[in-house]
Design a protein around this motif. Structure first.
Motif, PDB file in Angstrom:
ATOM      1  N   VAL A   1       0.837  -1.197   0.000  1.00 52.81           N
ATOM      2  CA  VAL A   1       0.000   0.000   0.000  1.00 52.81           C
ATOM      3  C   VAL A   1       0.879   1.256   0.000  1.00 52.81           C
ATOM      4  O   VAL A   1       0.656   2.204  -0.768  1.00 52.81           O
ATOM      5  CB  VAL A   1      -0.949   0.007   1.215  1.00 52.81           C
ATOM      6  CG1 VAL A   1      -1.674   1.350   1.332  1.00 52.81           C
ATOM      7  CG2 VAL A   1      -1.964  -1.128   1.104  1.00 52.81           C
ATOM      8  N   LYS A   2       1.900   1.253   0.851  1.00 53.15           N
ATOM      9  CA  LYS A   2       2.801   2.402   0.929  1.00 53.15           C
ATOM     10  C   LYS A   2       3.568   2.576  -0.370  1.00 53.15           C
ATOM     11  O   LYS A   2       3.725   3.708  -0.874  1.00 53.15           O
ATOM     12  CB  LYS A   2       3.762   2.208   2.103  1.00 53.15           C
ATOM     13  CG  LYS A   2       4.688   3.374   2.381  1.00 53.15           C
ATOM     14  CD  LYS A   2       5.507   3.129   3.649  1.00 53.15           C
ATOM     15  CE  LYS A   2       6.460   4.269   3.948  1.00 53.15           C
ATOM     16  NZ  LYS A   2       7.233   4.017   5.206  1.00 53.15           N
ATOM     17  N   ALA A   3       4.050   1.482  -0.948  1.00 48.80           N
ATOM     18  CA  ALA A   3       4.814   1.555  -2.191  1.00 48.80           C
ATOM     19  C   ALA A   3       3.964   2.114  -3.325  1.00 48.80           C
ATOM     20  O   ALA A   3       4.440   2.920  -4.135  1.00 48.80           O
ATOM     21  CB  ALA A   3       5.356   0.173  -2.558  1.00 48.80           C
ATOM     22  N   VAL A   4       2.699   1.694  -3.400  1.00 48.31           N
ATOM     23  CA  VAL A   4       1.805   2.198  -4.452  1.00 48.31           C
ATOM     24  C   VAL A   4       1.628   3.709  -4.327  1.00 48.31           C
ATOM     25  O   VAL A   4       1.712   4.455  -5.312  1.00 48.31           O
ATOM     26  CB  VAL A   4       0.445   1.475  -4.380  1.00 48.31           C
ATOM     27  CG1 VAL A   4      -0.604   2.212  -5.208  1.00 48.31           C
ATOM     28  CG2 VAL A   4       0.572   0.038  -4.858  1.00 48.31           C
ATOM     29  N   LEU A   5       1.373   4.189  -3.096  1.00 49.14           N
ATOM     30  CA  LEU A   5       1.149   5.620  -2.890  1.00 49.14           C
ATOM     31  C   LEU A   5       2.394   6.438  -3.206  1.00 49.14           C
ATOM     32  O   LEU A   5       2.317   7.491  -3.853  1.00 49.14           O
ATOM     33  CB  LEU A   5       0.696   5.866  -1.452  1.00 49.14           C
ATOM     34  CG  LEU A   5      -0.688   5.317  -1.077  1.00 49.14           C
ATOM     35  CD1 LEU A   5      -0.923   5.431   0.430  1.00 49.14           C
ATOM     36  CD2 LEU A   5      -1.785   6.050  -1.839  1.00 49.14           C
ATOM     37  N   LEU A   6       3.563   5.973  -2.750  1.00 52.63           N
ATOM     38  CA  LEU A   6       4.795   6.716  -2.991  1.00 52.63           C
ATOM     39  C   LEU A   6       5.213   6.658  -4.453  1.00 52.63           C
ATOM     40  O   LEU A   6       5.740   7.631  -5.005  1.00 52.63           O
ATOM     41  CB  LEU A   6       5.921   6.167  -2.116  1.00 52.63           C
ATOM     42  CG  LEU A   6       5.714   6.174  -0.592  1.00 52.63           C
ATOM     43  CD1 LEU A   6       7.004   5.780   0.111  1.00 52.63           C
ATOM     44  CD2 LEU A   6       5.225   7.519  -0.101  1.00 52.63           C
ATOM     45  N   ASN A   7       4.949   5.528  -5.092  1.00 50.55           N
ATOM     46  CA  ASN A   7       5.393   5.352  -6.474  1.00 50.55           C
ATOM     47  C   ASN A   7       4.720   6.335  -7.428  1.00 50.55           C
ATOM     48  O   ASN A   7       5.341   6.854  -8.349  1.00 50.55           O
ATOM     49  CB  ASN A   7       5.101   3.920  -6.931  1.00 50.55           C
ATOM     50  CG  ASN A   7       5.744   3.597  -8.265  1.00 50.55           C
ATOM     51  OD1 ASN A   7       6.964   3.572  -8.378  1.00 50.55           O
ATOM     52  ND2 ASN A   7       4.923   3.354  -9.272  1.00 50.55           N
TER      53      ASN A   7
END
Length: 829
Positions: A636-642
């Motif tokens: 979830v965090k990776a998707v938002l930051l990406n």
């Protein structure tokens, strides 16, 4: 721990260099007898505490494996294999893990600690965790500074945290008994004179250890002697502090004890019994106990959407107000938070506001917090503080931004001015504040908040509160260091990898760098800064969502990790208002500003990301129940930051004017003037940028097609030294692509006050091969690997036919293995 450990290490290194010069062993690891590291041989004598039944036979030590290029996991395994289970040593907790050495904290008898360097075949440093080493940097400075504050109640530490060593107390009851014992010992005296006075056993023992500590500077000894004479050894014996000001509360897990200076007695803080000398005496008494591994100031905690919907979903300003128009592509695709629950802890929630009102009545609001999933909005209400919000309260606004959905008196839902980011989701609410007390009620451990919500099905939690230190000490806020609350957030996420915690960065950005404060310092949380907004959510002279709000807290953290992680609109945001009814004449709505308003925008976005994967939208952008899976926090965090989008700059405070007052500064749109400061990705203002889901996930449904190629790996895993490579060949017609790839992992909890907080170090790089030539790209705008952060992004330009390789390498692990999540998107531009 820094100075004394460094001194010990310097002695060890000098012996190592002498051994190498003499030819002993030849390499970097000469024979142990030639380089036996310095060991402090202080005899810790607790016989003066014979009246206590809780004093441990063990004492905490820092143990450092000085052999370089060795994984932290192997270091711990090597040490524990020599010790076995017969030496009384507690679990070794990692506190530093880099190429030069790995350090652990553990409790053991002095006899074992003294023999330990000779029990292993590699260079080992063993250092007793002396009382002064347990006191976190800035704690004593904060006490002294508060004596001179004009707003004492705002800036005063609410007390002190005592973090217990592993295994020191196995329950809340055991920790409570230990806390009582500490207070009792603080008041115990040696031989008394005819007036009943005597020297404190704490000062007597503390000074004896200081005198025996060969690394301790004499000025330190003199300072403590003077403090004790003015504090606990004075005629008043700090009577007021013990009998009027002090309360003691262990956390639910028995891992920490908080000694509080209660608000109702703050006016007495100038009395002799609660002077800085008495408070420092208390800190010394806490640090002296062998069951305590760290002691620090407990900071005061304080509080830190229609336009936010389209800004976070696409960043495209709507040309019309049609429901589900292009500006809200996730709503158009049916991703609105359905069947999702978010956890929120805040001041309170007005369940009578039409954005939360339930025609069947409210869920029971009690401390036991029963769960009712049939409710329209509020499925759980934990009445830890009370069961309501104050007029125009903070919590109602925060919850409205995430899940608010207007309902009419006849029970029909309709689009309101202030519907939430995940408007069809529900909320499990944890009330932290009593309406007659401004400051948050202390809640420790923080896992209690998260676990309550998890029982109601919440896997995303929004935290719009945190430390408010008030004044910097030596150019830095004490709560910018990794603290107890940060440790508890990281521990909970690491142990519960499906949980995402979103934290407001704080509102002290006008003070410059190092203004992010606990719990926003946590490694595994998503720390959120605030941008401006648009249209009626922007005041006169404000620009738009491409500019950071001047108050938004800045990084780095004290250990030089980059924060915040991401940015969202937070200046201003329209949402539900406590004490109001509904949208009529905006009676039930209000604008607020702060990173408190930005964090729920990201929490709502995280809810939409979870729904996307749980309903099988990946990989084709169309709902397919056969492809559904549960995403980890790391994913979830990776998707938002990406997919986050770069801001242009920071709009400074001097150029923002109240509505209808004065004129805009003529330079308010010019970068490089006093009005605007430039900002770039990965700096300490915005880091990854502003949330934009349209850049993050593929959608191809209901007439929506964002033409995004997407790859995700949800639960990759590596052991030390291993490498995983993912290969993507860009095809599908002639096109130029903007490629973005992000690696995120949940790191184990660190020691409070850590100066190198990352314990499991993964490396990420991306290569692009075109026409036989290969280029390598490193993360986070660097030209080399990132050894500080546990979120790493690479962005590059590519073309059809290019070969993209994403390479993840386990550089150094303190645990046997490390899970991670990996995301890549390629958008035709």
């Amino acid at each position: 721990y820094g100075e004394k450990l460094q001194e010990s290490e310097n002695r060890s290194n000098r012996k190592l260099r002498r051994a190498e010069k003499d030819g002993g062993g030849g390499g970097k690891t000469p024979p142990t007898q030639e380089i036996s590291p310095h060991f402090y041989s202080n005899k810790i004598d607790f016989s003066s505490f014979s009246h206590s039944n809780t004093v441990s036979s063990n004492y905490p030590y820092v143990v450092c494996d000085m052999e370089s290029a060795k994984s932290g996991y192997k270091s711990r395994k090597d040490i524990q294999s020599r010790l076995g289970g017969d030496h009384g040593i507690s679990f070794l907790e990692p506190m530093y893990n880099k190429d030069d050495k790995t350090c652990f904290m553990g409790s053991m008898p002095a006899s074992v600690a003294g023999a330990l360097p000779d029990m292993v075949s590699f260079p080992l440093l063993v250092q007793p965790l002396l009382p002064e080493m347990k006191i976190m940097q800035g704690t004593l400075d904060k006490i002294v500074q508060n004596q001179h504050e004009t707003q004492f109640q705002r800036n005063q530490a609410s007390g002190f945290h005592a973090l217990l060593c592993a295994g020191a107390a196995k329950s809340k009851t055991a920790a409570e008994n230990l806390g009582k014992s500490i207070v009792h010992e603080m008041q115990s005296r040696d031989e008394k004179d005819d007036k009943g006075r005597g020297r404190s056993l704490v000062s007597k023992t503390y000074l004896r250890l200081t005198e025996n500590d060969i690394s301790s500077a004499k000025p330190s000894e003199g300072m403590w002697r003077s403090l004790f004479e003015e504090g606990i050894d004075a005629d008043h014996q700090c009577h007021d502090m013990f009998h009027n000001l002090l309360s003691m509360e262990p956390d639910e897990k028995g891992e920490a004890i908080t000694f509080s200076i209660t608000d109702k007695h703050m006016s007495a803080a100038s009395s002799s019994g609660s002077s800085p000398a008495c408070l420092m005496s208390l800190v010394a008494g806490i640090a002296l106990r062998p069951e305590v591994c760290s002691c620090m100031a407990a900071p005061k905690m304080g509080f830190r959407n229609r336009h936010a919907q389209w800004i976070s979903q696409s960043g495209i300003f709507p040309t019309n107000n049609a429901e589900g128009g292009e500006s809200r592509p996730f709503f158009a695709a049916g991703i609105t938070g359905e069947n999702q629950v978010v956890g929120v802890s805040d001041s309170g929630l007005d369940t009578n506001n039409c954005y939360f009102k339930d025609g069947n009545g409210d869920v029971a609001k009690t401390i036991s917090a029963p769960i009712d999933q049939t409710r329209r909005k509020v499925v759980q209400y934990t009445a830890f503080g009370d069961d309501e919000d104050t007029q125009n309260g903070h919590g109602t606004h925060v919850v409205g931004t995430i899940v608010g959905r207007r309902v009419s008196n006849n029970g029909f839902e309709s689009t309101g001015y202030a519907d939430g980011i995940a408007r069809n989701a529900k909320v499990a609410f944890f009330d932290l504040e009593k309406k007659d007390i401004f400051n948050l009620t202390a809640i420790r451990p923080m896992s209690q908040v998260f676990s309550n919500a998890a029982q109601a099905g919440a896997h995303v939690h929004s935290v719009s509160w945190g430390a408010e230190d008030g004044t910097q000490i030596n150019g830095q806020y004490p709560s910018n260091r990794y603290g107890l609350e940060d440790m508890q957030v990281d521990e909970y996420i690491y142990d519960n990898p499906l949980t995402t915690v979103v934290v407001a960065a704080g509102n002290f950005g006008r003070d410059g760098s190092y203004t992010v404060m606990t719990p926003a310092v946590a490694k595994n949380a998503i720390t959120v800064g605030a941008s401006h907004s648009r249209d009626y959510d922007a005041l006169k002279c404000m620009l738009n969502e491409d500019y950071l709000a001047d108050f938004s807290a800045r990084g780095p953290t004290a250990d030089n990790r980059t924060k915040p992680d991401i940015v969202a609109p937070g200046y201003w945001v329209l949402s539900a208002a406590a004490g109001g009814r509904c949208d009529e004449n905006f009676e039930g709505l209000m604008w607020r500003k702060g990173t408190s308003m930005a964090a729920p925008v990201v929490a709502g976005s995280a809810i939409l990301v979870r729904q996307y994967f749980e309903e099988g939208f990946y990989p084709r952008g169309q709902k397919n129940p056969l492809r559904k899976f549960i995403p980890t926090n790391a994913l979830v965090k990776a998707v938002l930051l990406n997919g986050a989008e770069a801001l242009i700059g920071v709009q400074n405070h001097d150029c923002i004017l109240p509505v209808n007052v004065g004129k805009c500064d003529p330079d308010y749109k010019k970068i490089g003037t006093t009005c605007l400061t430039a900002s770039e990705p990965y700096d300490q203002n915005q880091n990854f940028g502003r949330v934009n889901l349209d850049n993050s996930l593929r959608l191809k449904t209901n007439g929506i097609n964002n033409k995004l190629k997407t790859f995700v790996e949800n639960r990759g895993v590596l052991e030390h030294g291993a490498t995983n490579t993912k290969i993507i060949n860009l095809g599908g017609g002639q096109c130029n692509f903007r490629v973005s790839a992000t690696l995120v992992w949940d790191d184990p909890k660190s020691a409070v006050g850590c100066k190198e907080c990352l314990l499991n170090d993964l490396d990420f790089r991306v290569t692009r091969t075109r026409n036989g030539a290969t280029d390598t790209f490193f993360p986070n705008g660097l030209s080399e690997r990132d050894s500080k952060n546990n979120a790493e992004r690479v962005q590059l330009d590519a073309s059809t036919g290019d070969r993209i390789e994403m390479i993840v390498h386990a550089h150094d692990l303190s645990t046997q293995r490390q899970e991670y999540a990996l995301v890549m998107t390629a958008k035709c531009v």
